[in-house]
Write an enzyme that holds these catalytic residues in place. Structure first.
Site, PDB file in Angstrom:
ATOM      1  N   GLY A  15       0.894  -1.230   0.125  1.00  0.00           N
ATOM      2  CA  GLY A  15      -0.088   0.145  -0.094  1.00  0.00           C
ATOM      3  C   GLY A  15       0.780   1.108  -0.051  1.00  0.00           C
ATOM      4  NE  ARG A  76      -1.023  -4.863  -0.513  1.00  0.00           N
ATOM      5  CZ  ARG A  76      -1.949  -3.669  -0.286  1.00  0.00           C
ATOM      6  NH1 ARG A  76      -3.091  -3.562  -1.226  1.00  0.00           N
ATOM      7  NH2 ARG A  76      -1.840  -2.862   0.792  1.00  0.00           N
ATOM      8  CG  ASP A 107       6.177  -6.958   8.529  1.00  0.00           C
ATOM      9  OD1 ASP A 107       7.419  -6.234   8.704  1.00  0.00           O
ATOM     10  OD2 ASP A 107       5.512  -7.419   9.486  1.00  0.00           O
ATOM     11  CB  THR A 129       2.642   0.239   5.955  1.00  0.00           C
ATOM     12  OG1 THR A 129       1.354   0.207   6.502  1.00  0.00           O
ATOM     13  CG2 THR A 129       3.757   0.128   7.444  1.00  0.00           C
ATOM     14  CG  ASP A 131      -1.951  -0.552   8.136  1.00  0.00           C
ATOM     15  OD1 ASP A 131      -2.685   0.281   8.050  1.00  0.00           O
ATOM     16  OD2 ASP A 131      -2.114  -1.587   7.600  1.00  0.00           O
ATOM     17  CG  ASP A 133       1.210  -3.569   9.774  1.00  0.00           C
ATOM     18  OD1 ASP A 133       1.869  -2.540   9.323  1.00  0.00           O
ATOM     19  OD2 ASP A 133       0.367  -4.079   9.518  1.00  0.00           O
ATOM     20  NE  ARG A 175      -6.658  -5.962   4.691  1.00  0.00           N
ATOM     21  CZ  ARG A 175      -6.674  -5.748   3.320  1.00  0.00           C
ATOM     22  NH1 ARG A 175      -7.684  -5.290   2.783  1.00  0.00           N
ATOM     23  NH2 ARG A 175      -5.417  -5.493   2.732  1.00  0.00           N
TER      24      ARG A 175
END
Ligand code: F6P
Length: 323
Positions: A15, A76, A107, A129, A131, A133, A175
């Site tokens: 993303g 992706r 990741d 990202t 996120d 994460d 997500r």
């Protein structure tokens, strides 16, 4: 003897995130500063397999530092993750004289970097990202911009929610990770945050709290719901039916991924981009740049991918105690 690095490639994968352009710009300009040839690989690993490789010079990244998205585009790519795909990508690198690649992504993208490193292409990852994460780092490119974008949008929803004395569910991205939701919960003073890492699906508790809050005189009830839990529209319907309080859902969606990066995202992304090139020039490979303990550092990608990241428990606790 370490191999001589003449050409450095850069790609964005997964993303997009605001600040990726600042990182690309820094990779390009620092490579040129270090006397290297630099190429851009379009559309992530998919573009590498398709040999979408473009020469970059200082001018190719002019006027990009303030722009959201990624000038290299992103994708992706499942094919790349097969052994044949990775080998093909390494062969493309050889064909185009690419000795090292800077991979900006999450990741999944670093797993790709790890595989390429195993085939002799020096790789450095940069966490990109919205996120947040990625376990080894307390900063990822785009998170700061994304939470500021979401925070401003939620402030606006809150205004109308108060005027109409409504309950509002605002769904933010994430997500698998609730960092955006948690930060917005604290930044916007939300009554409730629902995180994929924590949600117990006890909707009755939620309903009781909405009723209690109204009884105690609260004019609105703001619920920040993470995308990973989702179902905001149906949740709103059920809350309205059970409480009699008008309830609306707003899904912020991809607006959180766009826009001009904040100062922090520009500066951190720039620093990480330049550092990636410096690490490559030192002969490093299979490393991931991180911001940890107040410093820019680098980790072995294998070690970084084995780390786990949870929600900050104290931040989560106070998101519930400060309502
Ligand atoms: O890049 C991270 C992210 O925005 C997540 O928050 C979200 O779950 C996902 O990407 C959405 O992906 P897509 O844009 O492919 O729908």
């Amino acid at each position: 003897m370490a191999k001589e690095i003449k050409t450095i490639g850069v790609l964005t994968s997964g993303g997009d995130a605001p600040g990726m352009n600042a990182a690309i710009r820094a990779v390009v300009r620092q490579s040129l500063f270090r006397g290297k040839r630099v190429v851009g690989i379009k559309r992530g690993y998919a573009g590498l397999l398709n040999e979408e490789i473009i020469e970059m010079d200082a001018k190719s990244v002019s006027d990009t530092i303030s722009r959201g998205g990624t000038i290299l585009q992103t994708a992706r790519c499942m094919e790349f993750m097969t052994p044949e795909g990775t080998q093909k990508a390494a062969d493309v690198c050889l064909k185009h004289g690419i000795d090292a690649i800077v991979v900006i992504g999450g990741d999944g993208s670093f797993k790709g970097a790890q595989r390429l490193a195993g085939l002799g292409i020096n790789t450095i990852g940069i966490p990109g990202t919205i996120d947040l994460d990625i376990a080894c780092t307390d900063y990822t490119i785009g998170f700061d911009t994304a939470v500021n974008t979401a925070m401003e949008a939620i402030d606006k929803v809150r205004d109308t929610s108060t005027s109409h004395e409504r309950c509002s569910i605002i769904e933010v991205m994430g997500r698998g990770a609730g960092h955006i939701a948690l930060w917005c919960g604290l930044a916007n003073g939300a009554e409730e945050v629902l995180l994929p890492e924590k949600y117990d699906f006890d909707e009755q508790r939620l309903i009781d709290q909405v009723v209690e809050a109204r009884k105690s005189g609260k004019q609105h009830y703001i619920i920040i719901n993470a995308e990973g839990i989702g179902h905001s529209q149906s949740m709103a319907k059920r809350i309205e039916e059970a409480t009699g309080i008008e309830t609306r859902a707003t899904i912020l969606g991809h607006m959180q991924r766009g826009g001009s990066p904040t100062c922090k995202d520009r500066v951190y992304a720039t620093t990480m981009g330049a550092m990636a090139v410096d690490l490559i020039c030192e002969g490093k490979s299979n490393r991931l740049i991180a911001h940890s303990g107040g410093k820019f550092v680098d980790f072995d990608i294998d070690e970084a991918l084995a780390m786990e990241k949870g929600i900050d428990e104290y931040m989560y606790d106070i998101s519930r105690s400060l309502v």
